[in-house]
Design a protein around this motif. Structure first.
Motif, mmCIF file in Angstrom:
data_model
loop_
_atom_site.group_PDB
_atom_site.id
_atom_site.type_symbol
_atom_site.label_atom_id
_atom_site.label_comp_id
_atom_site.label_asym_id
_atom_site.label_seq_id
_atom_site.Cartn_x
_atom_site.Cartn_y
_atom_site.Cartn_z
ATOM 1 N N LYS A 158 -10.510 -35.224 -25.947
ATOM 2 C CA LYS A 158 -10.152 -34.603 -24.673
ATOM 3 C C LYS A 158 -8.684 -34.186 -24.692
ATOM 4 N N TRP A 159 -7.812 -35.052 -25.238
ATOM 5 C CA TRP A 159 -6.395 -34.722 -25.322
ATOM 6 C C TRP A 159 -6.178 -33.524 -26.237
ATOM 7 N N HIS A 171 -4.566 -29.671 -25.409
ATOM 8 C CA HIS A 171 -3.282 -29.249 -25.967
ATOM 9 C C HIS A 171 -3.372 -28.197 -27.061
#
Length: 186
Positions: free
Chosen positions: A8-9, A13
């Motif tokens: 998810k991170w 990004h």
């Protein structure tokens, strides 16, 4: 942090296909950059990306993320995975990796017998020949060892990611009849 949290991170990004298509600097390359194989997670592009990232990271110590992204295009590897895998080489892993690479190169070049590096350092002669000899005896084994270790890491990464991919797909296929059967009964 769990694997889903990391993914998810990363998704939050890493640039998306849409942001790349909208970027004016990347517009000339958009047709090549927006190919689906470069962004989808599939059984071919993920192992290629793992192998590419593991090969590029130690060989190109500066800007290896950028180089991996460029090489992912002709290799048809997943760009996101290639970028993330290059981060395996970081300030904590660089010294042990390059020390191991130097030792492997020294072994492969048979520099264990007699220490030519020590002999080149002891006399206080500052000639070009002296420095060239010293440079070749230090960088030669390190360069050879880096290429050898990067090749082995790349091959191992490709095989491991392929096996993990096949294991996950096989597990999904095994669960599929159980889910169908459970849905028919209910």
């Amino acid at each position: 942090m769990s694997v889903s949290g990391v993914m998810k991170w990363v998704r939050g990004h890493i640039p998306t296909r849409e942001s790349i298509a909208a970027n004016r600097w990347l517009a000339p390359f958009a047709d090549r950059l927006l190919k689906p194989d470069l962004w989808h997670f599939n059984r071919r592009s993920v192992p290629r990306a793992v192998a590419l990232g593991l090969f590029v990271a130690p060989i190109v110590p500066v800007a290896h993320t950028f180089v991996a992204a460029l090489l992912a295009l002709p290799a048809r590897a997943n760009i996101v995975i290639a970028l993330v895998i290059t981060w395996v080489i970081n300030p904590l892993t660089i010294p042990p990796f390059y020390y191991a690479a130097f030792q492997v190169g020294r072994f492969l070049l048979h520099l264990d017998k007699g220490n030519p590096v020590g002999a080149a350092i002891v006399p206080p002669v500052h000639t070009a020949n002296h420095w060239l000899t010293w440079l070749l005896h230090v960088t030669g084994p390190a360069a050879l060892g880096t290429v050898v270790l990067a090749t082995f890491a790349s091959a191992a990464g490709y095989l491991v990611s392929t096996l993990i991919w096949r294991f996950r797909i096989a597990r999904k296929w095994r669960r599929r009849p159980a889910r169908r059967h459970g849905q028919e009964i209910a």
